[in-house]
Design a protein around this motif. Structure first.
Motif, PDB file in Angstrom:
ATOM      1  N   PRO A  94      37.887  42.749  33.003  1.00 32.29           N
ATOM      2  CA  PRO A  94      37.453  41.488  33.460  1.00 32.29           C
ATOM      3  C   PRO A  94      36.133  41.364  34.296  1.00 32.29           C
ATOM      4  CG  PRO A  94      39.488  41.985  34.499  1.00 32.29           C
ATOM      5  CD  PRO A  94      39.152  43.269  33.417  1.00 32.29           C
ATOM      6  N   VAL A  95      35.459  40.472  34.171  1.00 35.04           N
ATOM      7  CA  VAL A  95      34.188  40.145  35.277  1.00 35.04           C
ATOM      8  C   VAL A  95      34.794  39.684  36.484  1.00 35.04           C
ATOM      9  CG1 VAL A  95      32.420  38.629  35.531  1.00 35.04           C
ATOM     10  CG2 VAL A  95      32.736  39.615  33.359  1.00 35.04           C
ATOM     11  N   LEU A 104      31.380  43.949  36.267  1.00 35.96           N
ATOM     12  CA  LEU A 104      32.656  44.537  35.792  1.00 35.96           C
ATOM     13  C   LEU A 104      33.317  45.362  36.826  1.00 35.96           C
ATOM     14  CD1 LEU A 104      31.267  45.735  32.335  1.00 35.96           C
ATOM     15  CD2 LEU A 104      32.571  43.499  32.724  1.00 35.96           C
ATOM     16  N   PRO A 105      34.622  45.754  36.575  1.00 30.64           N
ATOM     17  CA  PRO A 105      35.328  46.516  37.654  1.00 30.64           C
ATOM     18  C   PRO A 105      34.666  47.856  38.115  1.00 30.64           C
ATOM     19  CG  PRO A 105      36.594  45.512  35.753  1.00 30.64           C
ATOM     20  CD  PRO A 105      35.473  45.308  35.455  1.00 30.64           C
ATOM     21  N   ASP A 106      33.984  48.194  37.343  1.00 27.59           N
ATOM     22  CA  ASP A 106      33.193  49.552  37.618  1.00 27.59           C
ATOM     23  C   ASP A 106      31.968  49.246  38.390  1.00 27.59           C
ATOM     24  OD1 ASP A 106      31.544  49.029  35.622  1.00 27.59           O
ATOM     25  OD2 ASP A 106      31.995  50.761  34.574  1.00 27.59           O
ATOM     26  N   GLY A 107      31.556  48.089  38.602  1.00 23.30           N
ATOM     27  CA  GLY A 107      30.341  47.621  39.263  1.00 23.30           C
ATOM     28  C   GLY A 107      29.242  47.546  38.389  1.00 23.30           C
ATOM     29  N   THR A 108      29.433  47.565  37.101  1.00 21.61           N
ATOM     30  CA  THR A 108      28.194  47.526  36.293  1.00 21.61           C
ATOM     31  C   THR A 108      28.123  45.834  36.341  1.00 21.61           C
ATOM     32  OG1 THR A 108      29.186  49.208  34.577  1.00 21.61           O
ATOM     33  CG2 THR A 108      27.562  47.503  33.868  1.00 21.61           C
ATOM     34  N   TRP A 217      45.410  34.027  25.688  1.00 25.10           N
ATOM     35  CA  TRP A 217      44.453  34.445  25.987  1.00 25.10           C
ATOM     36  C   TRP A 217      43.741  35.208  27.496  1.00 25.10           C
ATOM     37  CZ3 TRP A 217      44.427  29.003  24.295  1.00 25.10           C
ATOM     38  CH2 TRP A 217      44.419  28.852  23.108  1.00 25.10           C
ATOM     39  N   GLY A 218      44.854  35.429  28.327  1.00 24.37           N
ATOM     40  CA  GLY A 218      44.552  35.816  29.516  1.00 24.37           C
ATOM     41  C   GLY A 218      44.467  37.260  29.627  1.00 24.37           C
ATOM     42  N   ALA A 219      44.746  37.850  28.538  1.00 26.04           N
ATOM     43  CA  ALA A 219      44.525  39.470  28.622  1.00 26.04           C
ATOM     44  C   ALA A 219      43.204  39.941  27.754  1.00 26.04           C
ATOM     45  CB  ALA A 219      45.582  40.053  27.834  1.00 26.04           C
ATOM     46  N   ASP A 220      42.532  38.913  27.226  1.00 28.65           N
ATOM     47  CA  ASP A 220      41.301  38.964  26.559  1.00 28.65           C
ATOM     48  C   ASP A 220      40.159  38.866  27.143  1.00 28.65           C
ATOM     49  OD1 ASP A 220      39.137  39.181  24.574  1.00 28.65           O
ATOM     50  OD2 ASP A 220      40.139  37.641  23.271  1.00 28.65           O
ATOM     51  N   ASP A 221      39.424  40.155  27.600  1.00 27.42           N
ATOM     52  CA  ASP A 221      38.100  40.010  28.439  1.00 27.42           C
ATOM     53  C   ASP A 221      37.188  39.322  27.768  1.00 27.42           C
ATOM     54  OD1 ASP A 221      39.523  41.635  30.045  1.00 27.42           O
ATOM     55  OD2 ASP A 221      39.044  43.639  29.529  1.00 27.42           O
ATOM     56  N   THR A 222      37.271  38.833  26.634  1.00 28.96           N
ATOM     57  CA  THR A 222      36.102  37.918  26.072  1.00 28.96           C
ATOM     58  C   THR A 222      36.032  36.660  27.064  1.00 28.96           C
ATOM     59  OG1 THR A 222      36.738  38.611  23.988  1.00 28.96           O
ATOM     60  CG2 THR A 222      35.335  36.797  24.095  1.00 28.96           C
ATOM     61  N   VAL A 223      37.277  36.430  27.502  1.00 27.11           N
ATOM     62  CA  VAL A 223      37.307  35.240  28.559  1.00 27.11           C
ATOM     63  C   VAL A 223      36.616  35.745  29.659  1.00 27.11           C
ATOM     64  CG1 VAL A 223      38.844  33.496  29.680  1.00 27.11           C
ATOM     65  CG2 VAL A 223      39.395  34.371  27.427  1.00 27.11           C
ATOM     66  N   LEU A 224      35.815  35.076  30.127  1.00 27.60           N
ATOM     67  CA  LEU A 224      35.134  35.335  31.526  1.00 27.60           C
ATOM     68  C   LEU A 224      35.655  34.554  32.565  1.00 27.60           C
ATOM     69  CD1 LEU A 224      31.141  35.654  32.173  1.00 27.60           C
ATOM     70  CD2 LEU A 224      32.366  34.133  33.369  1.00 27.60           C
ATOM     71  N   ALA A 225      35.949  33.484  32.473  1.00 31.72           N
ATOM     72  CA  ALA A 225      36.650  32.554  33.445  1.00 31.72           C
ATOM     73  C   ALA A 225      37.333  31.101  32.856  1.00 31.72           C
ATOM     74  CB  ALA A 225      35.349  32.035  34.301  1.00 31.72           C
ATOM     75  N   TRP A 226      38.213  30.804  33.537  1.00 31.16           N
ATOM     76  CA  TRP A 226      38.970  29.913  33.300  1.00 31.16           C
ATOM     77  C   TRP A 226      38.470  28.503  33.983  1.00 31.16           C
ATOM     78  CZ3 TRP A 226      42.609  31.397  29.824  1.00 31.16           C
ATOM     79  CH2 TRP A 226      42.954  32.385  29.665  1.00 31.16           C
ATOM     80  N   ASP A 259      45.244  39.863  35.774  1.00 30.74           N
ATOM     81  CA  ASP A 259      43.670  40.341  35.783  1.00 30.74           C
ATOM     82  C   ASP A 259      43.002  39.575  36.693  1.00 30.74           C
ATOM     83  OD1 ASP A 259      44.125  42.450  34.046  1.00 30.74           O
ATOM     84  OD2 ASP A 259      43.738  41.059  32.406  1.00 30.74           O
ATOM     85  N   ARG A 260      43.605  38.403  37.082  1.00 27.12           N
ATOM     86  CA  ARG A 260      42.875  37.365  38.162  1.00 27.12           C
ATOM     87  C   ARG A 260      41.431  37.117  37.883  1.00 27.12           C
ATOM     88  NH1 ARG A 260      45.361  35.188  42.730  1.00 27.12           N
ATOM     89  NH2 ARG A 260      43.051  35.466  43.957  1.00 27.12           N
ATOM     90  N   ARG A 261      41.265  36.495  36.525  1.00 25.10           N
ATOM     91  CA  ARG A 261      40.037  36.139  36.208  1.00 25.10           C
ATOM     92  C   ARG A 261      39.689  34.901  36.785  1.00 25.10           C
ATOM     93  NH1 ARG A 261      39.333  38.700  31.490  1.00 25.10           N
ATOM     94  NH2 ARG A 261      41.272  39.640  30.521  1.00 25.10           N
ATOM     95  N   PRO A 262      38.259  34.929  37.126  1.00 24.93           N
ATOM     96  CA  PRO A 262      37.687  33.787  37.885  1.00 24.93           C
ATOM     97  C   PRO A 262      38.367  32.171  37.488  1.00 24.93           C
ATOM     98  CG  PRO A 262      35.936  35.129  37.387  1.00 24.93           C
ATOM     99  CD  PRO A 262      37.018  35.648  36.672  1.00 24.93           C
TER     100      PRO A 262
END
Length: 507
Positions: A94-95, A104-108, A217-226, A259-262
């Motif tokens: 997740p972003v 991304l989580p790795d800093g990318t 849809w909360g597990a899908d990293d296609t979702v950037l934010a709610w 995942d604490r999406r924004p």
């Protein structure tokens, strides 16, 4: 692969469907046909189910590779199943917001480039979204904003399974093109039809829609934010009541999203600047009102459309211009008709990139962006932005200078910079309404910027933001105080500068 262990309690073994394998950051599915609801605990993370027929389904993306344990639990605490699954390594996640940037989580770094696609007409919106996604991805886009509204993808009071399946399909089309989407869960038009919608505790209908959206849809990293709602200040005029609702809605979403999406919301007016809602960022909508039926005092400020961006930059909070352009109607927008080359779109893109959380998002994707084939503007910005090393921990936004013929915006650190020297007089209003040529300045304008390494040499690259083409490259030195002096040549109106330590200095 390590052995896959399963234990089922109180269920028909053949009825329960669980993943045989999984990959980190990719969605895996558990299906429980004989239970109306369940909770999955996977390596310490809890994920809720959503109803499917007489049973339920749980979608979860493992976040770590290796042998991971899972447990399915019914609402009454009974264990429905448990086991282990080997998770293969995978990229993504997740972003997050990291130092006023998306990553991304790795800093990318993640540069969110794209427009509002909002909704598509017709009973089946998928073909329209597919076409828009294809064009966006082809030109370097990475992100779009999509509404779950009653006239397109909205779940409604009955949590329409057909609409939910359409959202699944839209997300799949975006995922196939490596795009991310902000999902707008509610909107002012639908909410105004629901008396008492802003009550706290949340109304049962709103609570159910939020729950299903996060579960499905909360597990899908296609979702950037709610996005909790679009322009909710148009549906609730009392800012305190709106803040109470946003606080309650944000808490409900976060409680169910491991995942604490924004979690965000957007405003039509200036209320975002004083909101007390604990959001990850605030959506701002800086439209130009020249062609609407408002008085001169309201129209005039947006004749320099970047003024609102400068004002927003002075707020001590994260914001993103998530809608913008010329205010008008779908089939009647004089501003769009005048602006054949996308001058306003280009300037708002770059202002959002330099001052906000990400490049600004235009509203008129179909009748302006697509009709004028302005898609390449996204690719140009992305290409130039790649010249920066975004992992540079010292990189920060350049504060806009309040005066002078040139506003200098951008990002800088002691070793590099990306700067947009924008001539203040070069506005859409002057060029398109007053029909005056975009002539730039009559004489050379020095631009001085500090914070660089004293006495060090830098390569100065000049780029064209219209098409992303490179211009001349020269070298210069910072002075003893770490100040570099750049020069905007007479007549220049479209130019972006990149400064990088020369190879000799890097050694």
């Amino acid at each position: 692969m390590r052995a896959w262990l399963l234990l089922f309690v109180g269920l028909n073994l053949s009825a329960l469907e669980v993943p045989a394998r999984a990959t980190a950051h990719q969605v895996a599915v558990w299906r429980v046909p004989e239970a109306p609801a369940a909770t999955l605990t996977f390596d310490g993370l809890r994920r809720a189910s959503f109803a499917v027929g007489g049973g339920c389904e749980i979608r979860h993306a493992p976040r770590r590779p290796g042998l991971q344990s899972w447990v399915l639990t019914a609402a009454d605490g009974r264990i429905l199943g448990q086991g282990q699954v080997e998770v293969a390594p995978g990229d993504g996640g997740p972003v997050r917001v990291v130092k006023r940037r998306l990553a991304l989580p790795d800093g990318t770094p993640f540069l969110a480039l794209g427009p509002n696609l909002a909704w598509m007409e017709g009973d089946d919106p998928l073909p329209g979204f597919r076409r828009a996604f294809e064009r966006l991805a082809r030109h370097g886009g990475t992100h779009a904003r999509v509404w779950l509204c009653s006239w397109s993808l909205g779940l409604g009071e009955d949590l329409d399974p057909r609409r939910a399946a359409q959202v699944d399909a839209v997300l799949a089309e975006a995922r196939a093109r490596h795009l991310r989407l902000t999902l707008v869960l509610e909107n002012h038009t639908d909410l105004r039809r629901q008396p008492g919608w802003s009550a706290v505790p949340l109304t049962p209908a709103i609570a159910r829609r939020l729950d299903v959206a996060v579960a499905r849809w909360g597990a899908d990293d296609t979702v950037l934010a709610w996005e909790l709602g679009n322009e909710l200040d148009l549906a609730e005029a009392n800012p305190h009541a709106l803040d109470r609702w946003l606080i309650a809605a944000a808490a409900r979403v976060r409680a169910q999203d491991p995942d604490r999406r924004p979690v965000i919301s957007s405003w039509c007016g200036p209320g975002w600047a004083t909101s007390s809602a604990p959001l990850d960022w605030f959506g701002v909508h800086p439209y130009v009102h020249e062609f609407t039926e408002v008085d001169e005092g309201f129209r005039a400020p947006s004749r320099d459309a970047l003024r609102e961006f400068e004002e927003a930059a002075h707020q001590d909070r994260l914001w993103w211009a998530m809608e913008g352009g010329y205010q008008g109607q779908h089939d009647h927008n004089p501003g769009n008709d005048l602006d054949h080359e996308g001058l306003l779109l280009r300037q708002q893109l770059w202002a959002g990139f330099c001052l906000g959380l990400a490049p600004a998002m235009t509203w008129w994707w179909d009748t302006h962006l697509d009709a004028r084939n302005l898609w390449p503007l996204y690719g140009a910005l992305g290409k130039i932005a790649e010249r920066l090393t975004w992992q540079d921990q010292a990189l920060q936004q350049v504060a806009p200078n309040p005066q002078g013929p040139v506003r200098v915006l951008g990002w800088a650190s002691p070793t590099q910079a990306l700067l947009w020297p924008q001539v203040r007089a070069d506005t859409w209003y002057r060029a398109l309404v007053k029909q005056q040529p975009r002539s730039g300045l009559a004489q050379r304008q020095p631009v001085r910027l500090g914070g660089f390494r004293p006495g060090q040499g830098y390569a100065w690259e000049r780029w064209q933001p219209v098409d992303g083409s490179p211009g001349p490259v020269t070298t210069l030195n910072a002075d003893a105080q770490g100040v570099v002096t750049l020069t905007l040549e007479p007549g220049t109106v479209d130019e972006v500068w990149v400064l990088r330590l020369t190879d000799a200095e890097l050694k």
